[in-house]
Enzyme design. Sequence first.
Site, mmCIF file in Angstrom:
data_model
loop_
_atom_site.group_PDB
_atom_site.id
_atom_site.type_symbol
_atom_site.label_atom_id
_atom_site.label_comp_id
_atom_site.label_asym_id
_atom_site.label_seq_id
_atom_site.Cartn_x
_atom_site.Cartn_y
_atom_site.Cartn_z
ATOM 1 N N CYS A 25 -12.856 7.360 -39.205
ATOM 2 C CA CYS A 25 -12.137 6.409 -38.365
ATOM 3 C C CYS A 25 -13.066 5.236 -38.069
ATOM 4 C CB CYS A 25 -11.685 7.065 -37.067
ATOM 5 S SG CYS A 25 -13.073 7.641 -36.038
ATOM 6 N N HIS A 54 -20.042 14.465 -35.528
ATOM 7 C CA HIS A 54 -20.113 15.894 -35.808
ATOM 8 C C HIS A 54 -19.872 16.175 -37.291
ATOM 9 C CE1 HIS A 54 -19.445 17.124 -31.349
ATOM 10 N NE2 HIS A 54 -20.714 16.989 -31.646
ATOM 11 N N HIS A 88 -19.858 9.923 -29.225
ATOM 12 C CA HIS A 88 -19.085 10.662 -28.232
ATOM 13 C C HIS A 88 -19.249 10.115 -26.819
ATOM 14 C CE1 HIS A 88 -20.344 13.436 -31.518
ATOM 15 N NE2 HIS A 88 -19.046 13.625 -31.564
ATOM 16 N N HIS A 138 -17.674 19.867 -24.526
ATOM 17 C CA HIS A 138 -17.665 18.878 -25.600
ATOM 18 C C HIS A 138 -18.436 17.640 -25.138
ATOM 19 C CE1 HIS A 138 -16.196 15.831 -28.433
ATOM 20 N NE2 HIS A 138 -15.941 16.836 -29.242
ATOM 21 N N GLU A 140 -18.029 14.518 -25.519
ATOM 22 C CA GLU A 140 -17.205 13.446 -24.961
ATOM 23 C C GLU A 140 -16.805 13.757 -23.524
ATOM 24 O OE1 GLU A 140 -12.838 11.377 -25.485
ATOM 25 O OE2 GLU A 140 -13.806 12.157 -27.290
ATOM 26 N N THR A 179 -10.292 11.969 -26.249
ATOM 27 C CA THR A 179 -9.588 11.183 -27.280
ATOM 28 C C THR A 179 -9.205 11.990 -28.516
ATOM 29 O OG1 THR A 179 -11.653 10.492 -28.342
ATOM 30 C CG2 THR A 179 -10.797 9.083 -26.578
ATOM 31 N N CYS A 209 -6.828 8.898 -29.361
ATOM 32 C CA CYS A 209 -7.042 7.710 -30.178
ATOM 33 C C CYS A 209 -6.079 7.662 -31.369
ATOM 34 C CB CYS A 209 -8.495 7.630 -30.630
ATOM 35 S SG CYS A 209 -8.918 8.668 -32.036
ATOM 36 N N SER A 237 -16.473 19.842 -34.574
ATOM 37 C CA SER A 237 -15.700 18.604 -34.508
ATOM 38 C C SER A 237 -14.330 18.902 -33.915
ATOM 39 C CB SER A 237 -15.545 18.004 -35.913
ATOM 40 O OG SER A 237 -14.531 17.031 -35.938
ATOM 41 N N SER A 238 -14.086 18.398 -32.710
ATOM 42 C CA SER A 238 -12.826 18.684 -32.026
ATOM 43 C C SER A 238 -11.620 18.251 -32.842
ATOM 44 C CB SER A 238 -12.799 17.990 -30.657
ATOM 45 O OG SER A 238 -11.553 18.158 -30.024
#
Length: 326
Positions: A25, A54, A88, A138, A140, A179, A209, A237-238
């Site tokens: 992204c 990640h 993050h 996490h 973030e 996000t 996002c 990685s979420s």
Amino acid sequence: MIQSDTQAANKPSLNVLLAGPRGFCAGVDRAIKIVEEALKRYGAPVYVRHEIVHNRFVVESLERQGAIFVEELHEIPDNGQPVVFSAHGVPKAIPGEAERREMFYLDATCPLVSKVHREAEHHHARGRHILLIGHAGHPEVIGTMGQLPEGCVTLVEDEEDAQRVQPPADVPLAFITQTTLSVDDTAGIIAVLSERFPAMSAPAKEDICYATTNRQAAVKAIAPRAELMIVVGAPNSSNSVRLVEVANRAGCPKSIMVQRGRDLDLAVLDGVHTVGITAGASAPEVLVEEVLSKLRERYALATEEVVVAEERITFKLPTALSAAEA
């Protein structure tokens, strides 16, 4: 458009549905470029607090160029070299510490994460207690909660949390979100909170996002047609983990995550005629190509790209690197 392999005589056929969009992204692309441009401009080493994104392939590639990854600032010597904060985001205490030590730092926080940080500050300034929808631990979430004094934000992880959370009494509420969440899961949590706290303030624009939303939409479009979904991504990685979950819920009988082509056990393809492939927002396209190469060892591929959105968003580099960008 369907493309077929031309050098696959005597191999069984396999239909491949490639999700579009997939992979990097704008926020991830920007974060990686910040490290690369810092290395070009200032030379090695460049220190990076936490994994820049990640994905081990990305991290190891940057290490080969001279990046050194650390977990905390105290691991970095006072040698004047730059330190980069990951995509993050970080708690406010981190740049504060860097400034006290007179470190030169570059903030690679995704602008869409920074938007959530500003929302948190906006609500706090108006006396609202904040309910943050996200996953405990996490980076973030840690960074977002760290924008405000302790006790000003309550984490809500799922609908059960939403049912039982007890925010401070007689204090106006607002919610924000991580996000990279599941769009559907988050909608359910918000519905519960909204029913319990109808006066709760919502973000002016959804916090999840565009890249997370688009990648999940592409998986939903593919899942009913595929017998197996392969998600290229990392277990920490979420957004990648969410893609596995979304595929299962959207009708794919089985979905798996692999970090790269060499991790794919072709035995999982036994009896499969159509496979879907996507990649998390921190996974480069070269890793998708690795998976396709692995599949070609056994199969003649007929590849169809299923595109649900076109992404043209880009984010500028920090001012300190703008000359390097030009």
